[in-house]
Structures are given as structure tokens and as C-alpha cells.
Enzyme design. Structure first.
Site, PDB file in Angstrom:
ATOM      1  N   THR A  75       1.074  -1.215  -0.186  1.00 54.88           N
ATOM      2  CA  THR A  75       0.064  -0.041  -0.213  1.00 54.88           C
ATOM      3  C   THR A  75       0.750   1.052   0.020  1.00 54.88           C
ATOM      4  OG1 THR A  75      -1.841  -1.120   1.066  1.00 54.88           O
ATOM      5  CG2 THR A  75      -1.429   1.277   1.802  1.00 54.88           C
ATOM      6  N   ARG A 133     -14.189  -7.600  -0.098  1.00 54.06           N
ATOM      7  CA  ARG A 133     -13.362  -7.154   1.152  1.00 54.06           C
ATOM      8  C   ARG A 133     -12.908  -5.921   1.177  1.00 54.06           C
ATOM      9  NH1 ARG A 133      -7.912  -5.547   2.168  1.00 54.06           N
ATOM     10  NH2 ARG A 133      -7.597  -6.631   4.227  1.00 54.06           N
ATOM     11  N   ASP A 169      -8.156  -1.701   5.669  1.00 53.76           N
ATOM     12  CA  ASP A 169      -8.243  -0.575   6.423  1.00 53.76           C
ATOM     13  C   ASP A 169      -7.914   0.797   5.866  1.00 53.76           C
ATOM     14  OD1 ASP A 169      -5.839  -1.716   5.973  1.00 53.76           O
ATOM     15  OD2 ASP A 169      -4.875  -0.207   7.172  1.00 53.76           O
ATOM     16  N   THR A 226      -0.108   0.812   6.979  1.00 49.73           N
ATOM     17  CA  THR A 226       0.005  -0.022   5.991  1.00 49.73           C
ATOM     18  C   THR A 226       0.379  -1.411   6.651  1.00 49.73           C
ATOM     19  OG1 THR A 226       1.547  -1.246   4.297  1.00 49.73           O
ATOM     20  CG2 THR A 226       2.702   0.447   5.851  1.00 49.73           C
ATOM     21  N   GLY A 227      -0.173  -2.582   6.230  1.00 50.19           N
ATOM     22  CA  GLY A 227      -0.057  -3.645   6.906  1.00 50.19           C
ATOM     23  C   GLY A 227      -1.632  -4.699   6.813  1.00 50.19           C
ATOM     24  N   TRP A 228      -1.666  -5.412   7.737  1.00 53.71           N
ATOM     25  CA  TRP A 228      -2.768  -6.437   7.632  1.00 53.71           C
ATOM     26  C   TRP A 228      -3.948  -5.720   8.164  1.00 53.71           C
ATOM     27  CZ3 TRP A 228      -1.706 -12.005   9.353  1.00 53.71           C
ATOM     28  CH2 TRP A 228      -2.807 -13.033   8.952  1.00 53.71           C
TER      29      TRP A 228
HETATM   30  N1  ASP Z   1      -3.588  -2.447   4.555  1.00 52.49           N
HETATM   31  C1  ASP Z   1      -3.775  -2.858   3.439  1.00 52.49           C
HETATM   32  C2  ASP Z   1      -5.092  -3.634   3.231  1.00 52.49           C
HETATM   33  O1  ASP Z   1      -5.283  -4.514   4.173  1.00 52.49           O
HETATM   34  C3  ASP Z   1      -2.654  -3.836   2.855  1.00 52.49           C
HETATM   35  C4  ASP Z   1      -1.447  -2.981   2.493  1.00 52.49           C
HETATM   36  O2  ASP Z   1      -1.040  -2.092   3.604  1.00 52.49           O
HETATM   37  O3  ASP Z   1      -0.772  -3.204   1.878  1.00 52.49           O
HETATM   38  O4  ASP Z   1      -5.857  -3.769   2.453  1.00 52.49           O
END
Ligand code: ASP
Length: 373
Positions: free
Chosen positions: A239, A267, A270, A290-292
């Protein structure tokens, strides 16, 4: 003291009959004192907040990320590394130039993110990851720290630069978040650039989807969700995000993403959720995550950092550490954030092996990083 003297005098006068009343009076005074102590604590907290607010270290500042995840030096070629660094530098300089010339933090955030969205290197815009069905669905959000106005879009398939749509939602609609076909219709009415979905095809991302699907197929029915398996979900998230402080003291933050490889059922992560993926408040800071995503939503990461500053008097660095190194991992999630506070302190905090990131202060000092150290 006055109470004690009174008790003593009355005792010596042998007015023992007053003793129970005097005790009540004494206890009442103690209670008053307790209340005023806690008032004092609140005041101290407020002073502490004010103290941390008064020291501007940068007239303006900008920080960006290109995603956090399992980014290891051993898996990266020298050319790839150079390409990522060059794109991060190109992007941050666009925003820095805007800020240097007195432009707004919102413009800096939007234009910087556009550079990253137009690159196939990052999981946003052109380089977005693929859904289970082989499509690309984009999420984005932006927030203005001065007005606390915000805009977001989710699940769009034809908008070339989703961050522009998020800004249009914020400025030209009465809503905060639009999704799917309605969001695309709005983008069209706003005259934003639309592209054929094939524009978002990149071979590398398509191959990632095939890999994740193959891994999913090899799992048992009970343990089928490759999406939740940290070893086979996309090896990095990718992201993009930007936060900025402008010369007028206004903060802004924005985030744009293709989400997570193999996502399905519409889906949404965040990134378009205000308070999770993006938050900005002139009283505290601007944050992009950025993350899960599932964990970042549950932990309300971006807002929580701001709230820890606002209500607990933490510095930006302390608040970011608390959330990224303690709260998110405690839930089982991983990732990182970039943030800048109202005094121009910049923070890039992550609990993964790496995070593509860059920062630039008012004097033009540039830092670019990929791995932990
Ligand atoms: N946070 C983003 C998501 O879960 C993914 C990412 O940070 O790359 O959609």
C-alpha cells in the site's frame, strides 16, 4: 491544618459532645483534598500536552510509505532496490516542492500519492494486487487535519488514481465514503480519469495471485483460508501513503491500495477506513497505515495514535510505538505507519521485516529506507 487546630481547641475546651461532628468535618476535608489532587493531575496532563505542542522542529515536513511486509534484502536484487528508492525519492520530492512553495498539505499528499499510484512497483493504482476473481479493486482515503473533513472510496475498478476520488468525495460530496459502482459513477461525474480495468494488469501481481491460489488449494478444507496464512499471503503488502505538515500548520494524510492478494467477497481493508488507515488532526498528528488491514481496523490504528497523544500526552514516537509494537502484535497483526505531528516530528514505525519509506524535512534532508536497519 485549620481543621486540626479546630479539633485541638475544641478538645481542650472539653466539648467532647462535638467529637463525631468534628470527625465528619475532618474526613470531608480529606475528600476535598483528594479531589483537588486529581484536578491537579488533570491540569498537569494538560500542561504536559501544551508543553509538547509548543516546540516546532520543522516548519513543514513530509513522510511517505510504499508498504510494509516481509521485505528482506536477500530477496531483493540491486536493480529492484534502486528502482524502489528512486521512485520513493521522486514521489516525496513532488510533495516537498509543493510544501516548500507554500502549498497545502492536502495537495502535497494527493500529488505525492499520484506518483506512487502511477508506478507498477507499489500495490496501489497501476500496481494493485489481484482479487480472487482476477480483478483489481482499489481502496483509498484522505483526511484534512484542519477541518477533520475526510473522504474515501472502496472497491473501485476503473478509477486511475483512487486518491483523487477520495479527495473529490471529501470536497464535492456530502459523504465520507463511496463504494463500488456508485463511487465510479461519482468519479465520472467529477471528470476524474477512468481507465479500462486491463490498465491495472501487471504480470508480477498476476503471478502472485496464482501462487497464493495454488497454496490455498493445497490446504485442507478446514484450514483453507490462505488469506489468513501469514506465510502465503502476499509476501509484502505494498500500500502507499503520505502524511504532510504545511507552512500554515495544517496536517493531512492519505492512503491508497489494491488491498490484499486473493481478497474476495468485496473485502475492504483499513486503507479507506478513517481512523484505521488514515487520520489527521491539527491538534495532534497525521497518520497513514500499511499492513494486515483486518487488524488495523480492529485496533483503529491511526486514530489510536492520535488519541494517545491527545488524551495521554504521549509524544508521537511513544504513541506510534505503543500501537505498532504492542497493540497490533497483541492481536496477531503486523504492519507499520508513517506519521508527522503538528510540530513537524516525523515517525516511521513498523513491526515487519521492512517498510518502503522516505521522509523529508523543511531543510530538505531526505531519508529513504526499506529494511529494518
Ligand atoms: N492495509 C492494506 C489492506 O489490508 C494492505 C497493505 O497495507 O498493503 O488492504
Amino acid at each position: 491544618m485549620l481543621t486540626l487546630r479546630l479539633i485541638f481547641n475544641l478538645y481542650t475546651m472539653k466539648n467532647l459532645i462535638y467529637f463525631p461532628f468534628l470527625m465528619l468535618l475532618f474526613l470531608g476535608c480529606k475528600e476535598d483534598q483528594k479531589t483537588s489532587n486529581s484536578e491537579q493531575n488533570v491540569n498537569l496532563e494538560a500542561t504536559r500536552n501544551n508543553d509538547t505542542t509548543s516546540k516546532k522542529i520543522n516548519e513543514f515536513a513530509i513522510v511517505i510509505h510504499g508498504g510494509a511486509g516481509t521485505i528482506l534484502k536477500k530477496n531483493m536484487s540491486a536493480e529492484d532496490e534502486a528502482a524502489y528508492k528512486a521512485k520513493l525519492e521522486e514521489a516525496i520530492k513532488v510533495g516537498h516542492e509543493i510544501l516548500k512553495n507554500g502549498g497545502t498539505s492536502l495537495d502535497a499528499v494527493e500529488k505525492t500519492i499520484n506518483v506512487l499510484e502511477n508506478s507498477p512497483l507499489f500495490n496501489a493504482g497501476k500496481g494493485a494486487v489481484f482479487t480472487h476473481e482476477g480483478a483489481n479493486e482499489h481502496d483509498a482515503s484522505i483526511m484534512d487535519g484542519e477541518t477533520l473533513n475526510a473522504g474515501a472510496s472502496a472497491g473501485t475498478k476503473t478509477v486511475k488514481n483512487p486518491i483523487n476520488l477520495a479527495r473529490a468525495v471529501m470536497e464535492n460530496s456530502p459523504h465520507v465514503m463511496l463504494s463500488g459502482e456508485g463511487a465510479e459513477q461519482f468519479a465520472k461525474e467529477q471528470g476524474l480519469e477512468l481507465v479500462d480495468p486491463s490498465y491495472f494488469y501487471t504480470e508480477k501481481r498476476f503471478q502472485s495471485l496464482q501462487k497464493v491460489k495454488a497454496a490455498e488449494d493445497s490446504k485442507t478444507a478446514i484450514d483453507k483460508s490462505a488469506f489468513y496464512d501469514p506465510t502465503i499471503k502476499d509476501s509484502k503488502f505494498g500500500t502507499v501513503g503520505c502524511v504532510a505538515l504545511d507552512k500554515n500548520g495544517n496536517l493531512a494524510g492519505g492512503t491508497s491500495t489494491g488491498g490484499m492478494t486473493n481478497k474476495r467477497w468485496g473485502r475492504i481493508g483499513d486503507a479507506p477506513i478513517i481512523g484505521a488507515g488514515t487520520y489527521a488532526n491539527n491538534a495532534t498528528c497525521a497518520v497513514s497505515s500499511t499492513g494486515w488491514g483486518e487488524y488495523f481496523i480492529r485496533a483503529m490504528v491511526a486514530y489510536d495514535i492520535s488519541a494517545l497523544m491527545e488524551y495521554k500526552g504521549m509524544s508521537l514516537q511513544e504513541a506510534a510505538k505503543e500501537v505498532i509494537q504492542k497493540k497490533v502484535p497483541a492481536l496477531g497483526g503486523d504492519g507499520g505507519i508513517i506519521a508527522v505531528d503538528k510540530d513537524g516530528h516525523m515517525v516511521m514505525e513498523f513491526n515487519t521485516a521492512g517498510m518502503y519509506r522516505a521522509s523529508m524535512d523543511a531543510s530538505g534532508n531526505l531519508t529513504i529506507g526499506i529494511y529494518k536497519d
